[in-house]
Design a protein around this motif. Structure first.
Motif, PDB file in Angstrom:
ATOM      1  N   GLY A   1      34.196  61.003  40.132  1.00  0.00           N
ATOM      2  CA  GLY A   1      34.108  61.717  39.979  1.00  0.00           C
ATOM      3  C   GLY A   1      32.912  60.262  39.749  1.00  0.00           C
ATOM      4  N   LYS A   2      33.313  59.589  38.201  1.00  0.00           N
ATOM      5  CA  LYS A   2      32.937  58.304  38.289  1.00  0.00           C
ATOM      6  C   LYS A   2      31.722  57.154  38.640  1.00  0.00           C
ATOM      7  CE  LYS A   2      30.981  56.660  34.208  1.00  0.00           C
ATOM      8  NZ  LYS A   2      29.598  57.130  33.416  1.00  0.00           N
ATOM      9  N   ILE A   3      32.897  57.306  39.894  1.00  0.00           N
ATOM     10  CA  ILE A   3      32.486  55.641  41.072  1.00  0.00           C
ATOM     11  C   ILE A   3      30.905  56.172  41.645  1.00  0.00           C
ATOM     12  CG2 ILE A   3      33.313  54.668  43.112  1.00  0.00           C
ATOM     13  CD1 ILE A   3      36.295  55.047  41.469  1.00  0.00           C
ATOM     14  N   PRO A   4      31.020  57.534  42.607  1.00  0.00           N
ATOM     15  CA  PRO A   4      29.695  57.374  42.646  1.00  0.00           C
ATOM     16  C   PRO A   4      28.791  57.120  42.304  1.00  0.00           C
ATOM     17  CG  PRO A   4      31.384  59.535  43.768  1.00  0.00           C
ATOM     18  CD  PRO A   4      31.951  58.686  42.730  1.00  0.00           C
ATOM     19  N   GLU A   5      28.359  58.177  41.101  1.00  0.00           N
ATOM     20  CA  GLU A   5      27.758  57.807  39.746  1.00  0.00           C
ATOM     21  C   GLU A   5      27.393  56.512  39.271  1.00  0.00           C
ATOM     22  OE1 GLU A   5      27.005  59.597  35.513  1.00  0.00           O
ATOM     23  OE2 GLU A   5      27.960  60.542  36.290  1.00  0.00           O
ATOM     24  N   LEU A   6      28.514  55.502  38.889  1.00  0.00           N
ATOM     25  CA  LEU A   6      27.849  53.968  39.391  1.00  0.00           C
ATOM     26  C   LEU A   6      27.263  52.848  40.383  1.00  0.00           C
ATOM     27  CD1 LEU A   6      30.984  52.961  37.521  1.00  0.00           C
ATOM     28  CD2 LEU A   6      29.179  53.666  36.896  1.00  0.00           C
ATOM     29  N   MET A   7      27.916  54.002  41.232  1.00  0.00           N
ATOM     30  CA  MET A   7      27.347  53.242  42.764  1.00  0.00           C
ATOM     31  C   MET A   7      25.602  54.254  42.329  1.00  0.00           C
ATOM     32  SD  MET A   7      29.521  51.502  43.926  1.00  0.00           S
ATOM     33  CE  MET A   7      29.129  50.706  45.561  1.00  0.00           C
ATOM     34  N   GLY A   8      25.452  54.991  42.471  1.00  0.00           N
ATOM     35  CA  GLY A   8      24.090  55.072  42.172  1.00  0.00           C
ATOM     36  C   GLY A   8      23.503  54.883  40.898  1.00  0.00           C
ATOM     37  N   ASP A   9      23.434  54.390  39.852  1.00  0.00           N
ATOM     38  CA  ASP A   9      23.097  53.871  39.551  1.00  0.00           C
ATOM     39  C   ASP A   9      22.503  52.157  39.541  1.00  0.00           C
ATOM     40  OD1 ASP A   9      22.576  56.084  37.877  1.00  0.00           O
ATOM     41  OD2 ASP A   9      24.579  55.017  36.929  1.00  0.00           O
ATOM     42  N   VAL A  10      23.591  51.676  40.330  1.00  0.00           N
ATOM     43  CA  VAL A  10      22.884  50.397  40.782  1.00  0.00           C
ATOM     44  C   VAL A  10      22.569  50.334  42.052  1.00  0.00           C
ATOM     45  CG1 VAL A  10      24.324  48.283  41.993  1.00  0.00           C
ATOM     46  CG2 VAL A  10      25.405  49.656  40.913  1.00  0.00           C
ATOM     47  N   ALA A  11      22.811  51.171  42.611  1.00  0.00           N
ATOM     48  CA  ALA A  11      21.048  51.531  44.122  1.00  0.00           C
ATOM     49  C   ALA A  11      19.552  51.512  43.295  1.00  0.00           C
ATOM     50  CB  ALA A  11      21.945  52.402  44.958  1.00  0.00           C
ATOM     51  N   LYS A  12      20.315  52.109  42.366  1.00  0.00           N
ATOM     52  CA  LYS A  12      18.357  52.526  41.683  1.00  0.00           C
ATOM     53  C   LYS A  12      18.182  51.285  41.210  1.00  0.00           C
ATOM     54  CE  LYS A  12      19.361  57.219  40.433  1.00  0.00           C
ATOM     55  NZ  LYS A  12      19.209  58.360  39.952  1.00  0.00           N
ATOM     56  N   GLY A  13      19.451  50.592  40.304  1.00  0.00           N
ATOM     57  CA  GLY A  13      18.338  49.201  40.236  1.00  0.00           C
ATOM     58  C   GLY A  13      18.421  48.277  40.724  1.00  0.00           C
ATOM     59  N   ILE A  14      18.745  47.874  41.640  1.00  0.00           N
ATOM     60  CA  ILE A  14      18.020  47.139  43.224  1.00  0.00           C
ATOM     61  C   ILE A  14      16.640  47.227  43.501  1.00  0.00           C
ATOM     62  CG2 ILE A  14      19.019  46.990  45.319  1.00  0.00           C
ATOM     63  CD1 ILE A  14      21.964  46.345  44.559  1.00  0.00           C
ATOM     64  N   LYS A  15      16.478  49.208  43.623  1.00  0.00           N
ATOM     65  CA  LYS A  15      15.116  49.724  43.913  1.00  0.00           C
ATOM     66  C   LYS A  15      14.606  48.921  43.227  1.00  0.00           C
ATOM     67  CE  LYS A  15      16.543  53.654  47.094  1.00  0.00           C
ATOM     68  NZ  LYS A  15      17.389  54.504  47.070  1.00  0.00           N
ATOM     69  N   SER A  16      14.434  49.318  42.162  1.00  0.00           N
ATOM     70  CA  SER A  16      13.364  49.269  40.443  1.00  0.00           C
ATOM     71  C   SER A  16      13.494  47.980  40.739  1.00  0.00           C
ATOM     72  CB  SER A  16      13.802  50.018  39.502  1.00  0.00           C
ATOM     73  OG  SER A  16      15.281  48.941  38.793  1.00  0.00           O
ATOM     74  N   PHE A  17      14.331  47.021  40.296  1.00  0.00           N
ATOM     75  CA  PHE A  17      14.578  45.262  40.362  1.00  0.00           C
ATOM     76  C   PHE A  17      13.118  45.042  41.984  1.00  0.00           C
ATOM     77  CE2 PHE A  17      16.025  40.976  41.980  1.00  0.00           C
ATOM     78  CZ  PHE A  17      15.591  40.658  41.461  1.00  0.00           C
ATOM     79  N   LYS A  18      13.450  45.646  43.392  1.00  0.00           N
ATOM     80  CA  LYS A  18      12.921  44.938  43.988  1.00  0.00           C
ATOM     81  C   LYS A  18      11.099  45.135  44.410  1.00  0.00           C
ATOM     82  CE  LYS A  18      16.717  44.658  48.227  1.00  0.00           C
ATOM     83  NZ  LYS A  18      16.969  45.610  49.302  1.00  0.00           N
ATOM     84  N   LYS A  19      11.000  46.762  43.410  1.00  0.00           N
ATOM     85  CA  LYS A  19       9.668  47.325  43.455  1.00  0.00           C
ATOM     86  C   LYS A  19       9.212  46.594  42.503  1.00  0.00           C
ATOM     87  CE  LYS A  19       7.486  51.162  41.416  1.00  0.00           C
ATOM     88  NZ  LYS A  19       7.500  51.958  40.993  1.00  0.00           N
ATOM     89  N   GLY A  20       9.560  45.687  41.221  1.00  0.00           N
ATOM     90  CA  GLY A  20       9.179  44.955  40.724  1.00  0.00           C
ATOM     91  C   GLY A  20       8.452  43.487  40.944  1.00  0.00           C
ATOM     92  N   MET A  21       9.317  43.616  41.770  1.00  0.00           N
ATOM     93  CA  MET A  21       9.365  41.867  42.680  1.00  0.00           C
ATOM     94  C   MET A  21       8.527  41.882  43.822  1.00  0.00           C
ATOM     95  SD  MET A  21      11.750  39.473  41.434  1.00  0.00           S
ATOM     96  CE  MET A  21      11.389  38.367  42.767  1.00  0.00           C
ATOM     97  N   GLY A  22       8.129  42.634  44.085  1.00  0.00           N
ATOM     98  CA  GLY A  22       6.783  43.857  44.882  1.00  0.00           C
ATOM     99  C   GLY A  22       5.565  42.973  44.022  1.00  0.00           C
TER     100      GLY A  22
END
Length: 66
Positions: free
Chosen positions: A23-44
């Motif tokens: 159960g922890k692996i999908p949760e970690l991948m979701g956190d990584v995806a959120k981090g990437i999205k917020s990074f892209k938003k910050g760059m924009g």
């Protein structure tokens, strides 16, 4: 040491599953995806908006004339 056999990959997979659990692996991948999205938003947000450009141009013009 060239390529890893199927047994190496199976062992790695088992170790990862033991460390994180199923159960922890999908949760970690979701956190990584959120981090990437917020990074892209910050760059924009770093790009100046038209209002910012106008204010900067007015400030530069005031320096030139003042």
């Amino acid at each position: 040491m060239g390529s890893l056999s199927i047994w190496h990959w199976i062992i790695v997979l088992v170790v990862v599953l033991l460390l994180f659990g199923r159960g922890k692996i999908p949760e970690l991948m979701g956190d990584v995806a959120k981090g990437i999205k917020s990074f892209k938003k910050g760059m924009g947000e770093d790009e100046p908006t038209p209002e910012t450009k106008t204010v900067e141009n007015k400030a530069e013009n005031a320096k030139d004339h003042g």
